[in-house]
Design a protein around this motif. Structure first.
Motif, mmCIF file in Angstrom:
data_model
loop_
_atom_site.group_PDB
_atom_site.id
_atom_site.type_symbol
_atom_site.label_atom_id
_atom_site.label_comp_id
_atom_site.label_asym_id
_atom_site.label_seq_id
_atom_site.Cartn_x
_atom_site.Cartn_y
_atom_site.Cartn_z
ATOM 1 N N LYS A 1 41.223 29.009 42.922
ATOM 2 C CA LYS A 1 42.557 29.010 42.329
ATOM 3 C C LYS A 1 43.562 28.221 43.159
ATOM 4 C CE LYS A 1 41.903 33.023 39.392
ATOM 5 N NZ LYS A 1 40.607 33.607 39.847
ATOM 6 N N ASP B 1 42.733 36.881 42.893
ATOM 7 C CA ASP B 1 42.871 35.595 43.566
ATOM 8 C C ASP B 1 44.022 34.716 43.099
ATOM 9 O OD1 ASP B 1 40.914 35.976 45.396
ATOM 10 O OD2 ASP B 1 39.328 35.161 44.125
ATOM 11 N N GLY C 1 36.347 35.079 34.003
ATOM 12 C CA GLY C 1 37.192 36.256 33.805
ATOM 13 C C GLY C 1 38.182 35.964 32.690
HETATM 14 C C1 LIG Z 1 39.730 34.008 38.949
HETATM 15 C C2 LIG Z 1 38.327 34.084 39.450
HETATM 16 C C3 LIG Z 1 37.230 33.935 38.599
HETATM 17 C C4 LIG Z 1 37.404 33.794 37.099
HETATM 18 O O1 LIG Z 1 37.998 32.581 36.749
HETATM 19 P P1 LIG Z 1 38.662 32.402 35.288
HETATM 20 O O2 LIG Z 1 39.189 31.023 35.274
HETATM 21 O O3 LIG Z 1 39.716 33.455 35.174
HETATM 22 O O4 LIG Z 1 37.565 32.619 34.314
HETATM 23 C C5 LIG Z 1 35.963 33.917 39.144
HETATM 24 N N1 LIG Z 1 35.772 34.084 40.467
HETATM 25 C C6 LIG Z 1 36.791 34.253 41.319
HETATM 26 C C7 LIG Z 1 36.503 34.441 42.753
HETATM 27 C C8 LIG Z 1 38.110 34.244 40.845
HETATM 28 O O5 LIG Z 1 39.098 34.417 41.691
#
Ligand SMILES: *Cc1c(COP(=O)(O)O)cnc(C)c1O
Length: 429
Positions: free
Chosen positions: A107, A136, A248
């Motif tokens: 992120k 995150d 997610g």
């Molecule tokens: C946010 C996150 C995800 C999921 O990513 P999305 O773009 O919301 O699907 C997966 N792994 C980690 C470690 C994250 O922080």
């Protein structure tokens, strides 16, 4: 760049507006009117460029003349100050490590580019960023905006449902970063944010702005590391490339699909979730039936109503692709644990989010294909969990070690919009 609201196509905005507004009317997501395409030759040329130069070109293809080439190069350089290396895990599988940024998760890419883009397009306007995090996003957004002028950040997170270290990473900063622990789950935090955005009076009073995965600038930035991954592969590996994405809110997968629409030759994607399996069930049955969110070891993926899903449907529809062709798997905590151990035996240290993507990929990869899974977080970011799984201690990178010693500065609040609204209005510059 023109974008339209997926819920009301008549609402059209520029990139500058989309970045500042986050969401459109009726909480609709913005989506690009044009999906730029590169020819095979153009892709070839892009792959030879360095990460920053190439990324600026990719972003300019979408954003156009709203940000000139020099500015774009500078913004990308400020945002992407760390690599996205592909590490070999097995003969036919590699990990795209997206966790070498300041908060040790992917992120950082989207969060930092969004911060840069927002400062660029908002000129001297005062802005309050309100976002919900399941772990995150908060850290990435907080660090991306920390100390930036005319911007303050308010981050909601579910109390007790993110790791202690995750909490330390963004709730210890202070200055223009405010954090609130909500006594509920992530979906409730997300709902509070959506309510705030529906409150027109509040919106204008405090200059409300969103910064989670719904902001289009984050998604566009994330396209760039799919190209960066591809650039590191051999000709043979590129032939039949499968990418598995731990999902997610499905922002990362949306960005990967956009890379494909631009012409990056990716054979197929796999959407890997934990027990919050709304999408895998939907792809099996055709029925959208979110269950109550359950807490898992991969807590950044504990989302049962993924907010980027309408964008994925839009991509498939616009490109004439068949949704059924999207690979999918839901991986339990039990299997995630076994997979982290299995990867450790192969000499690769992982954590539950990346391990879920590896599991789905290993199970579904076919003869002749090469697979990449996204390593979305540094193993040390989930230190307790990983140590528990492996039965030995792992060391903290210095960014985390220093933060871990600092006191939390969070506010605590029930799941109550009125209280949140009062808090936001009470903030002073
Ligand atoms: C946010 C996150 C995800 C999921 O990513 P999305 O773009 O919301 O699907 C997966 N792994 C980690 C470690 C994250 O922080």
């Amino acid at each position: 760049m023109k974008l339209y609201n997926l819920k009301d196509h008549s609402e059209q905005v520029s990139f500058a507006q989309a970045v500042q507004q986050g969401l459109g009317k009726g909480q609709g997501l913005f989506f690009p009117e044009q999906l730029p395409k590169f020819s095979a030759q153009e892709i070839e040329a892009l792959l030879k460029m360095d990460f920053i130069t190439r990324s600026a070109k990719i972003l300019s293809a979408f954003i156009g003349n709203e940000i000139n080439d020099n500015d774009m190069h500078r913004l990308v350089q400020n945002a992407f100050q760390f690599p996205a290396p592909v590490k070999s895990v097995e003969d036919d599988i590699g990990s795209l490590e997206l966790y070498h940024g300041p908060t040790l998760a992917f992120k950082d890419f989207g969060g930092r580019f969004m911060a840069q883009a927002l400062v660029q397009v908002a000129a001297d306007k005062k802005i309050t960023i309100l976002t919900a995090t399941s772990g995150d996003t908060g850290a990435a957004v907080a660090h991306a905006f920390y100390h930036l002028p005319n911007i303050r950040v308010v981050i909601l997170y579910p109390e007790g449902k993110i790791s202690p270290l995750q909490e330390k990473l963004f709730c210890t900063l202070g200055d223009n970063i405010h954090t609130i622990a909500i006594q509920s789950d992530f979906d409730a935090c997300q709902a509070l944010v959506k309510k705030a955005f529906d409150d027109e009076e509040l919106k204008t009073t405090i200059g409300l702005n969103s910064a989670n995965s719904i902001n289009i600038s984050r998604l566009l930035a994330q396209i760039c590391y799919y190209f960066e991954a591809y650039a590191q592969l051999t000709a043979k590996q590129r032939e039949q490339l499968v990418i598995s994405v731990p999902s997610g809110n499905f922002g990362d997968l949306t960005a990967g699909l956009l890379a494909k629409t631009m012409g990056l030759p990716i054979k197929r994607f796999i959407a890997a979730t934990n027990a919050n399996d709304t999408v895998p069930r939907y792809l099996e049955t055709g029925k959208w039936e979110p269950h109550k969110t359950v807490a898992t070891l991969s807590n950044a993926m504990d989302v049962s109503q993924p907010n980027n899903w309408p964008r994925i449907e839009e991509i498939y529809q616009r490109e004439g692709w068949v949704l059924k062709s999207l690979g999918h798997a839901a991986v339990s905590d039990e299997v995630s644990v076994k997979t982290v151990q299995e990867l450790d035996k192969k000499g690769y240290l992982s954590e539950p989010h990346g391990a879920i993507a590896y599991r789905a990929l290993r199970d579904q990869l076919q003869e002749g294909e090469y697979g990449l899974f996204l390593g979305t977080a540094h193993p040390a970011k989930f230190k307790e969990v990983v140590e528990d799984i492996l039965g030995r201690s792992i060391s903290l990178p210095s960014a985390l070690a220093e933060r871990a010693e600092m006191p939390l500065l969070s506010h605590y609040m029930p799941d109550d919009f009125t209280k949140l609204r009062d808090f936001l209005i009470s903030l002073t510059w």
